[in-house]
Design a protein around this motif. Structure first.
Motif, PDB file in Angstrom:
ATOM      1  N   LEU A  67       0.842  -1.201   0.000  1.00 51.78           N
ATOM      2  CA  LEU A  67       0.000   0.000   0.000  1.00 51.78           C
ATOM      3  C   LEU A  67       0.872   1.244   0.000  1.00 51.78           C
ATOM      4  N   VAL A  68       0.666   2.080  -1.015  1.00 51.43           N
ATOM      5  CA  VAL A  68       1.376   3.352  -1.097  1.00 51.43           C
ATOM      6  C   VAL A  68       0.421   4.484  -0.724  1.00 51.43           C
ATOM      7  N   GLY A  69      -0.823   4.325  -1.081  1.00 52.03           N
ATOM      8  CA  GLY A  69      -1.880   5.281  -0.787  1.00 52.03           C
ATOM      9  C   GLY A  69      -3.206   4.631  -1.130  1.00 52.03           C
ATOM     10  N   GLN A  70      -4.295   5.315  -0.849  1.00 47.42           N
ATOM     11  CA  GLN A  70      -5.627   4.747  -1.072  1.00 47.42           C
ATOM     12  C   GLN A  70      -5.805   4.257  -2.512  1.00 47.42           C
ATOM     13  N   ALA A  71      -5.250   4.969  -3.476  1.00 48.09           N
ATOM     14  CA  ALA A  71      -5.407   4.576  -4.874  1.00 48.09           C
ATOM     15  C   ALA A  71      -4.761   3.225  -5.172  1.00 48.09           C
ATOM     16  N   SER A  72      -3.750   2.840  -4.395  1.00 53.43           N
ATOM     17  CA  SER A  72      -3.063   1.570  -4.643  1.00 53.43           C
ATOM     18  C   SER A  72      -3.640   0.418  -3.831  1.00 53.43           C
ATOM     19  N   SER A  73      -4.661   0.667  -3.055  1.00 50.47           N
ATOM     20  CA  SER A  73      -5.243  -0.369  -2.211  1.00 50.47           C
ATOM     21  C   SER A  73      -5.769  -1.520  -3.066  1.00 50.47           C
ATOM     22  N   ARG A  74      -5.209  -2.714  -2.840  1.00 49.78           N
ATOM     23  CA  ARG A  74      -5.589  -3.889  -3.627  1.00 49.78           C
ATOM     24  C   ARG A  74      -5.337  -5.130  -2.797  1.00 49.78           C
ATOM     25  N   GLY A  75      -6.365  -5.949  -2.641  1.00 46.23           N
ATOM     26  CA  GLY A  75      -6.216  -7.166  -1.862  1.00 46.23           C
ATOM     27  C   GLY A  75      -7.401  -8.087  -2.031  1.00 46.23           C
ATOM     28  N   ALA A  76      -7.285  -9.269  -1.446  1.00 46.89           N
ATOM     29  CA  ALA A  76      -8.352 -10.255  -1.532  1.00 46.89           C
ATOM     30  C   ALA A  76      -8.422 -11.050  -0.239  1.00 46.89           C
ATOM     31  N   GLN A  77      -9.636 -11.401   0.124  1.00 47.16           N
ATOM     32  CA  GLN A  77      -9.885 -12.313   1.231  1.00 47.16           C
ATOM     33  C   GLN A  77     -10.471 -13.570   0.600  1.00 47.16           C
ATOM     34  N   LEU A  78      -9.777 -14.683   0.770  1.00 52.26           N
ATOM     35  CA  LEU A  78     -10.247 -15.956   0.245  1.00 52.26           C
ATOM     36  C   LEU A  78     -10.833 -16.759   1.397  1.00 52.26           C
ATOM     37  N   PHE A  79     -11.945 -17.407   1.145  1.00 52.05           N
ATOM     38  CA  PHE A  79     -12.600 -18.225   2.154  1.00 52.05           C
ATOM     39  C   PHE A  79     -12.764 -19.633   1.608  1.00 52.05           C
ATOM     40  N   GLY A  80     -12.404 -20.621   2.405  1.00 57.92           N
ATOM     41  CA  GLY A  80     -12.539 -22.002   1.967  1.00 57.92           C
ATOM     42  C   GLY A  80     -12.141 -22.964   3.063  1.00 57.92           C
ATOM     43  N   ARG A  81     -11.936 -24.196   2.663  1.00 58.68           N
ATOM     44  CA  ARG A  81     -11.517 -25.248   3.589  1.00 58.68           C
ATOM     45  C   ARG A  81     -10.120 -25.694   3.213  1.00 58.68           C
ATOM     46  N   ALA A  82      -9.288 -25.817   4.216  1.00 57.41           N
ATOM     47  CA  ALA A  82      -7.914 -26.277   3.992  1.00 57.41           C
ATOM     48  C   ALA A  82      -7.903 -27.800   3.924  1.00 57.41           C
TER      49      ALA A  82
END
Length: 172
Positions: free
Chosen positions: A88-103
């Protein structure tokens, strides 16, 4: 006062990306990063562990010592969440993911092991540690196939899309 990214101001758009474009953005993120935070639940409560991961399509995987706290938690409750994010450099660069599953914990003799194992790039770790490249790790492989993903990218606002998008695995 001048604003660097005026498209960040005001209410966020609500438009959804089509599934193919969303999938491409998620795969780009998974391909461009190699660290995640794995969240498990155990007898002492939640555990968030930084983990180096590898991916194949919408699944992330990692190797781990069989006796680690995260592996004990997965054995007790395979439901997990994985957070992957770009710097993250600033709000414009905000990028991510939350993955949900079973291991799923796989060992070398398991039927699916051969499908997932080639995506694990263990050789660089061995070279860095001075270990033989003729002896791959023998620990278990943990595979998490995402059932759903919450993807966040504020840059999407520039094109009129909601910064938070929702992906679901097609029924099998």
């Amino acid at each position: 006062m001048p604003v660097t990214n005026p498209w960040l101001a005001g209410p966020a758009p609500t438009a959804r990306l089509d599934p193919e474009r969303l999938g491409e953005r998620i795969l780009n993120l998974l391909s461009s990063q190699n660290m995640c935070v794995l969240a498990t639940a155990g007898p002492d409560g939640p555990l968030a562990t930084p983990v180096r991961y590898f991916h194949l399509d919408f699944a992330v995987m990692f190797t781990a010592a069989a006796t680690s706290p995260k592996m004990r938690n997965i054995a007790a409750d395979p439901r997990v969440s994985v957070g992957v994010f770009a710097p993250l450099v600033g709000q414009a660069s905000s990028r991510g993911a939350q993955l949900f599953g079973r291991a799923r914990v796989l060992h070398e003799g398991d039927a699916d092991f051969a499908h997932w194992w080639p995506a694990v790039r263990w050789q660089s770790d061995h070279a860095e540690r001075g270990r033989s490249l003729d002896e791959p790790p023998s620990g278990p492989l943990v595979v998490i196939e995402a059932d759903r993903i919450v993807y966040t990218e504020h840059w999407l606002r520039r094109d009129g899309y909601a910064p938070r998008q929702f992906w679901r695995r097609a029924p099998r």
